[in-house]
Design an enzyme around this catalytic site. Structure first.
Site, PDB file in Angstrom:
ATOM      1  N   HIS A  82     -16.750  -8.147   1.838  1.00  0.00           N
ATOM      2  CA  HIS A  82     -15.038  -7.547   1.890  1.00  0.00           C
ATOM      3  C   HIS A  82     -14.981  -5.932   2.217  1.00  0.00           C
ATOM      4  O   HIS A  82     -15.896  -4.852   2.194  1.00  0.00           O
ATOM      5  CB  HIS A  82     -14.903  -7.756   0.238  1.00  0.00           C
ATOM      6  CG  HIS A  82     -13.270  -7.969   0.252  1.00  0.00           C
ATOM      7  ND1 HIS A  82     -12.588  -7.040  -0.307  1.00  0.00           N
ATOM      8  CD2 HIS A  82     -11.759  -9.134   0.949  1.00  0.00           C
ATOM      9  CE1 HIS A  82     -11.187  -7.315  -0.312  1.00  0.00           C
ATOM     10  NE2 HIS A  82     -10.937  -8.213   0.070  1.00  0.00           N
TER      11      HIS A  82
ATOM     12  N   ASN B 285     -12.178  -2.717   1.457  1.00  0.00           N
ATOM     13  CA  ASN B 285     -10.752  -2.241   0.942  1.00  0.00           C
ATOM     14  C   ASN B 285     -10.256  -0.758   1.879  1.00  0.00           C
ATOM     15  O   ASN B 285     -11.372  -0.530   2.920  1.00  0.00           O
ATOM     16  CB  ASN B 285     -10.732  -1.354  -0.057  1.00  0.00           C
ATOM     17  CG  ASN B 285     -10.436  -2.525  -1.174  1.00  0.00           C
ATOM     18  OD1 ASN B 285     -12.038  -3.188  -1.761  1.00  0.00           O
ATOM     19  ND2 ASN B 285      -9.274  -3.009  -1.751  1.00  0.00           N
TER      20      ASN B 285
ATOM     21  N   ARG C 153      -5.111   3.781  -7.493  1.00  0.00           N
ATOM     22  CA  ARG C 153      -4.522   2.707  -6.456  1.00  0.00           C
ATOM     23  C   ARG C 153      -3.102   1.976  -7.541  1.00  0.00           C
ATOM     24  O   ARG C 153      -3.443   1.264  -8.667  1.00  0.00           O
ATOM     25  CB  ARG C 153      -5.070   1.676  -6.030  1.00  0.00           C
ATOM     26  CG  ARG C 153      -4.244   0.805  -4.902  1.00  0.00           C
ATOM     27  CD  ARG C 153      -5.461  -0.143  -4.389  1.00  0.00           C
ATOM     28  NE  ARG C 153      -4.734  -1.303  -3.178  1.00  0.00           N
ATOM     29  CZ  ARG C 153      -5.216  -1.621  -2.813  1.00  0.00           C
ATOM     30  NH1 ARG C 153      -6.952  -2.184  -2.842  1.00  0.00           N
ATOM     31  NH2 ARG C 153      -4.282  -3.092  -2.455  1.00  0.00           N
TER      32      ARG C 153
ATOM     33  N   LYS D  72      -8.584 -12.649  10.344  1.00  0.00           N
ATOM     34  CA  LYS D  72      -8.680 -12.846   8.963  1.00  0.00           C
ATOM     35  C   LYS D  72      -6.853 -12.207   9.259  1.00  0.00           C
ATOM     36  O   LYS D  72      -6.657 -11.334   8.846  1.00  0.00           O
ATOM     37  CB  LYS D  72      -9.509 -12.280   8.397  1.00  0.00           C
ATOM     38  CG  LYS D  72      -9.022 -12.405   6.718  1.00  0.00           C
ATOM     39  CD  LYS D  72     -10.313 -11.560   5.569  1.00  0.00           C
ATOM     40  CE  LYS D  72      -9.588 -11.625   4.457  1.00  0.00           C
ATOM     41  NZ  LYS D  72     -10.647 -10.840   3.968  1.00  0.00           N
TER      42      LYS D  72
ATOM     43  N   GLU E  60     -10.530 -17.837   2.095  1.00  0.00           N
ATOM     44  CA  GLU E  60     -11.100 -17.369   1.431  1.00  0.00           C
ATOM     45  C   GLU E  60     -10.138 -17.208   0.163  1.00  0.00           C
ATOM     46  O   GLU E  60      -8.974 -16.629   0.394  1.00  0.00           O
ATOM     47  CB  GLU E  60     -10.758 -15.915   1.448  1.00  0.00           C
ATOM     48  CG  GLU E  60     -11.564 -14.537   1.086  1.00  0.00           C
ATOM     49  CD  GLU E  60     -11.685 -13.419   1.677  1.00  0.00           C
ATOM     50  OE1 GLU E  60     -11.762 -12.461   1.025  1.00  0.00           O
ATOM     51  OE2 GLU E  60     -11.737 -12.822   2.733  1.00  0.00           O
TER      52      GLU E  60
ATOM     53  N   ASN F 297     -14.549 -12.761  -2.626  1.00  0.00           N
ATOM     54  CA  ASN F 297     -14.748 -11.415  -3.530  1.00  0.00           C
ATOM     55  C   ASN F 297     -14.297 -11.982  -4.779  1.00  0.00           C
ATOM     56  O   ASN F 297     -13.994 -10.841  -5.163  1.00  0.00           O
ATOM     57  CB  ASN F 297     -14.523 -10.539  -2.433  1.00  0.00           C
ATOM     58  CG  ASN F 297     -13.036  -9.857  -2.300  1.00  0.00           C
ATOM     59  OD1 ASN F 297     -11.653 -11.486  -2.755  1.00  0.00           O
ATOM     60  ND2 ASN F 297     -12.315  -9.067  -2.603  1.00  0.00           N
TER      61      ASN F 297
ATOM     62  N   HIS G 239     -11.370  -2.579   7.009  1.00  0.00           N
ATOM     63  CA  HIS G 239      -9.864  -2.058   7.046  1.00  0.00           C
ATOM     64  C   HIS G 239     -10.115  -0.539   8.355  1.00  0.00           C
ATOM     65  O   HIS G 239      -8.732  -0.079   8.394  1.00  0.00           O
ATOM     66  CB  HIS G 239      -9.838  -1.025   5.538  1.00  0.00           C
ATOM     67  CG  HIS G 239      -9.129  -2.534   5.043  1.00  0.00           C
ATOM     68  ND1 HIS G 239      -8.900  -3.474   4.633  1.00  0.00           N
ATOM     69  CD2 HIS G 239      -7.508  -2.083   4.428  1.00  0.00           C
ATOM     70  CE1 HIS G 239      -8.803  -4.170   3.349  1.00  0.00           C
ATOM     71  NE2 HIS G 239      -7.655  -3.485   3.614  1.00  0.00           N
TER      72      HIS G 239
ATOM     73  N   TYR H  88      -8.930  -7.658  11.597  1.00  0.00           N
ATOM     74  CA  TYR H  88      -7.650  -8.470  10.234  1.00  0.00           C
ATOM     75  C   TYR H  88      -6.413  -7.795  10.352  1.00  0.00           C
ATOM     76  O   TYR H  88      -5.925  -6.578  10.200  1.00  0.00           O
ATOM     77  CB  TYR H  88      -8.382  -6.876   9.386  1.00  0.00           C
ATOM     78  CG  TYR H  88      -9.202  -7.420   7.558  1.00  0.00           C
ATOM     79  CD1 TYR H  88      -7.689  -8.211   6.970  1.00  0.00           C
ATOM     80  CD2 TYR H  88      -9.253  -6.723   6.412  1.00  0.00           C
ATOM     81  CE1 TYR H  88      -7.526  -8.267   5.989  1.00  0.00           C
ATOM     82  CE2 TYR H  88      -9.157  -7.511   5.117  1.00  0.00           C
ATOM     83  CZ  TYR H  88      -8.556  -8.010   4.838  1.00  0.00           C
ATOM     84  OH  TYR H  88      -8.124  -8.369   3.155  1.00  0.00           O
TER      85      TYR H  88
ATOM     86  N   LYS I  68      -4.305 -11.413   5.973  1.00  0.00           N
ATOM     87  CA  LYS I  68      -4.470 -11.603   4.445  1.00  0.00           C
ATOM     88  C   LYS I  68      -3.015 -11.984   4.222  1.00  0.00           C
ATOM     89  O   LYS I  68      -2.318 -11.742   4.214  1.00  0.00           O
ATOM     90  CB  LYS I  68      -4.144  -9.773   4.244  1.00  0.00           C
ATOM     91  CG  LYS I  68      -4.126  -9.347   2.597  1.00  0.00           C
ATOM     92  CD  LYS I  68      -4.489  -9.790   1.602  1.00  0.00           C
ATOM     93  CE  LYS I  68      -6.101  -8.681   1.528  1.00  0.00           C
ATOM     94  NZ  LYS I  68      -7.021  -9.224   0.637  1.00  0.00           N
TER      95      LYS I  68
ATOM     96  N   ASP J 208     -19.866  -7.529  -0.844  1.00  0.00           N
ATOM     97  CA  ASP J 208     -19.041  -5.769  -1.225  1.00  0.00           C
ATOM     98  C   ASP J 208     -20.517  -5.206  -1.298  1.00  0.00           C
ATOM     99  O   ASP J 208     -20.669  -5.205  -2.835  1.00  0.00           O
ATOM    100  CB  ASP J 208     -17.491  -5.407  -1.174  1.00  0.00           C
ATOM    101  CG  ASP J 208     -17.272  -3.994  -1.107  1.00  0.00           C
ATOM    102  OD1 ASP J 208     -18.371  -3.029  -0.888  1.00  0.00           O
ATOM    103  OD2 ASP J 208     -16.464  -4.016  -1.210  1.00  0.00           O
TER     104      ASP J 208
ATOM    105  N   HIS K 256       0.657  -1.239   0.186  1.00  0.00           N
ATOM    106  CA  HIS K 256      -0.448   0.250   0.042  1.00  0.00           C
ATOM    107  C   HIS K 256       0.943   1.325   0.155  1.00  0.00           C
ATOM    108  O   HIS K 256       1.904   1.995   0.725  1.00  0.00           O
ATOM    109  CB  HIS K 256      -0.991   0.557   1.062  1.00  0.00           C
ATOM    110  CG  HIS K 256      -1.819  -0.866   1.287  1.00  0.00           C
ATOM    111  ND1 HIS K 256      -3.385  -1.063   1.625  1.00  0.00           N
ATOM    112  CD2 HIS K 256      -2.261  -1.677   0.483  1.00  0.00           C
ATOM    113  CE1 HIS K 256      -4.216  -1.701   1.251  1.00  0.00           C
ATOM    114  NE2 HIS K 256      -3.102  -2.465   1.273  1.00  0.00           N
TER     115      HIS K 256
ATOM    116  N   ASP L 127      -6.157 -15.348   3.709  1.00  0.00           N
ATOM    117  CA  ASP L 127      -7.162 -14.788   2.225  1.00  0.00           C
ATOM    118  C   ASP L 127      -5.794 -14.200   1.608  1.00  0.00           C
ATOM    119  O   ASP L 127      -5.654 -13.358   1.520  1.00  0.00           O
ATOM    120  CB  ASP L 127      -7.895 -13.901   2.068  1.00  0.00           C
ATOM    121  CG  ASP L 127      -8.423 -12.978   0.551  1.00  0.00           C
ATOM    122  OD1 ASP L 127      -7.784 -13.399  -0.539  1.00  0.00           O
ATOM    123  OD2 ASP L 127      -8.276 -11.496   0.064  1.00  0.00           O
ATOM    124  N   PRO L 128      -5.000 -14.912   0.402  1.00  0.00           N
ATOM    125  CA  PRO L 128      -3.825 -15.186  -0.420  1.00  0.00           C
ATOM    126  C   PRO L 128      -4.592 -14.887  -1.565  1.00  0.00           C
ATOM    127  O   PRO L 128      -3.630 -15.170  -2.806  1.00  0.00           O
ATOM    128  CB  PRO L 128      -3.203 -17.048  -0.221  1.00  0.00           C
ATOM    129  CG  PRO L 128      -4.819 -17.707  -0.337  1.00  0.00           C
ATOM    130  CD  PRO L 128      -5.382 -16.930   0.721  1.00  0.00           C
ATOM    131  N   ASN L 129      -5.589 -14.428  -1.497  1.00  0.00           N
ATOM    132  CA  ASN L 129      -6.507 -13.182  -3.395  1.00  0.00           C
ATOM    133  C   ASN L 129      -6.025 -14.649  -4.447  1.00  0.00           C
ATOM    134  O   ASN L 129      -5.440 -14.200  -6.241  1.00  0.00           O
ATOM    135  CB  ASN L 129      -5.109 -12.299  -3.565  1.00  0.00           C
ATOM    136  CG  ASN L 129      -5.853 -10.913  -2.873  1.00  0.00           C
ATOM    137  OD1 ASN L 129      -5.453 -10.998  -1.751  1.00  0.00           O
ATOM    138  ND2 ASN L 129      -7.528 -11.347  -3.075  1.00  0.00           N
TER     139      ASN L 129
END
Length: 443
Positions: free
Chosen positions: A336, A338, A419, A204, A257, A286, A365, A149, A206, A310, A29, A234-236
């Site tokens: 979900h 952000n 972003r 959770k 997730e 998500n 968040h 989170y 990330k 979301d 980020h 959540d490893p996306n």
């Protein structure tokens, strides 16, 4: 015949807040995050607010909507949003977020959700009831459970970027939340501070940052310190199917997730169905069910148990409609998150209060922004791991316009507004590039 008030003014206000060096599959980020606010006023003198993701494309789509909103009665909010969804929403042309390509995020987000929230805020004030009473079948619960989170965080001192320092804070969470957290012990430290301040009983992590083995070690450490907690990761979709099965089978995870995704010609819906069959672990997403057509295929494939709908992806009414369908089918609704301000938190909480069924604890968040980025004088409070939904009308918040002006001023000082998590990663791995199948710190 009595008519509902008419919208007399609409403004789109881009704002920025201060972020931490949080890591995910997409990178690191930046020091700042951006959002778009919508402000409405009606001819009764009431004001309505909404918030959605930042970025130029969403801002422009909201500005283009002004002629379709101003002059309309707030009682027509469903028709207004329905018309805007047909005109401005790009989701039909998007490729979803199956591979977490942030350049496609603007195509998934329903920017008109900010207008929907502001209209519902006005309607709630007109009828003297909270927004949750206007959604779906009305309020289903007055206390919304939130999860803690957890993030891996890199060392801001290794950059020359303007990340802020809160290490002198007397708040146990604020004191550590912007410091480096790259080990299992440090992730446990986050969970302990969050429990002390907010009373969380759900967590959770990330993932998509370190090797899967290291991330699952962190999960087991959290489980050891909080044996009664519900914990997910959540490893996306970064893990290959065989690795996701190996890592998660027999673990302390309550659910996983997006543990795996597209692979060898198979979609995330197909690989997650195989993951469930092999591990017996419930799954959440998500990424592979972000609209109705995707949801249909995810259900047919038996890919997911928990759909994180979301409201910014589905719209507030759409998110609640999704919860109704899931409840009827014996599945679970969640949401979900952000980085966001407290207006979004109010939107989330109102949706969660109206969602049908036994919903999963809510992502947010806000714990990473609270105490620094408030835009309201009465943001929702997380106490005992929950947010209580009272009877205040509309979204139940009072926006501080001076704080909005300050956040808008910060936005206007930034050199870019969309972003991009690759920029900060260059300080840690030169020439770093996003790879949907490689954790961000593994190169």
């Amino acid at each position: 015949m009595m008519k509902t008030p008419i919208v007399t003014e609409m403004k789109v206000i881009p704002v920025a807040g201060y972020d931490s060096l949080l890591l995910s599959l997409s990178g690191a980020h930046a020091p700042f995050y951006t959002r778009n606010l919508v402000y409405l006023q009606d001819n009764s003198g009431n004001e309505g607010w909404g918030e959605v993701h930042g970025g130029v494309a969403i801002k422009q789509s909201l500005e283009a909507a002004i002629p379709f909103v101003v002059g309309r009665p707030i009682g027509e909010y469903r028709q207004i949003i329905g018309n805007l969804a047909g005109v401005h929403n790009k989701t039909a042309n998007a490729e979803s977020l199956q591979n977490l390509d942030l350049s496609k995020l603007k195509d998934i987000v329903h920017g008109e959700t900010a207008i929907e929230a502001a209209l519902l805020d006005l309607m709630g004030k007109f009828l003297n009831c909270p927004v949750c009473d206007l959604l779906g079948d009305g309020r289903q619960r007055s206390d919304v459970t939130i999860l803690g989170y957890l993030f891996y965080i890199q060392d801001r001192k290794k950059t020359d970027l303007p990340y802020i320092d809160e290490s002198s804070s007397s708040n146990p969470w604020y004191k550590i939340r912007r410091n480096p957290h790259m080990t299992s012990a440090s992730i446990v430290e986050e969970a302990q501070a969050l429990t002390e301040v907010y009373g969380f009983e759900n967590f959770k992590l990330k993932g998509g940052v370190l090797r899967g083995e290291e991330e699952m070690e962190a999960i087991e450490e959290v489980a050891r310190h909080f044996p009664k907690a519900r914990i997910n990761i959540d490893p996306n979709g970064a893990w290959k199917l065989k690795d996701a099965i190996r890592l998660c089978k027999g673990s302390s995870l309550t659910y996983a997730e997006d543990p795996c995704g597209t692979e060898s010609g198979y979609s995330g819906r197909e690989t997650m169905a195989e993951f469930k069959e092999a591990t017996g672990k419930p799954t959440a997403t998500n990424m592979i069910a972000t609209d109705w057509r995707q949801l249909k295929h995810a259900i047919i494939e038996k890919s997911v148990d928990i759909v994180l709908a979301d409201p910014h992806f589905w719209g507030m009414a759409g998110s609640i409609r999704c919860s109704q369908i899931l409840a009827d089918w014996g599945l679970t609704w969640g949401s979900h998150s952000n980085n966001h301000f407290d207006i979004t938190l109010a939107q989330y909480v109102q949706c969660a209060a109206a969602a049908k069924g036994d919903i999963t604890p809510l992502d947010t968040h806000w714990i990473w922004q609270e105490g620094h980025d408030e835009l309201t004088i009465n943001p929702p409070k997380i106490v005992g791991g929950k947010v209580h939904v009272g009877d205040a009308p509309g979204l139940g918040i009072e926006v501080d316009k001076d704080r909005v002006r300050k956040a808008n001023g910060l936005y206007n000082k930034l050199s870019y507004w969309d972003r991009n998590d690759a920029i900060s990663m260059q300080y840690f791995i030169p020439d770093w590039k996003f790879d949907s199948k490689m954790p961000c710190m593994v190169r």
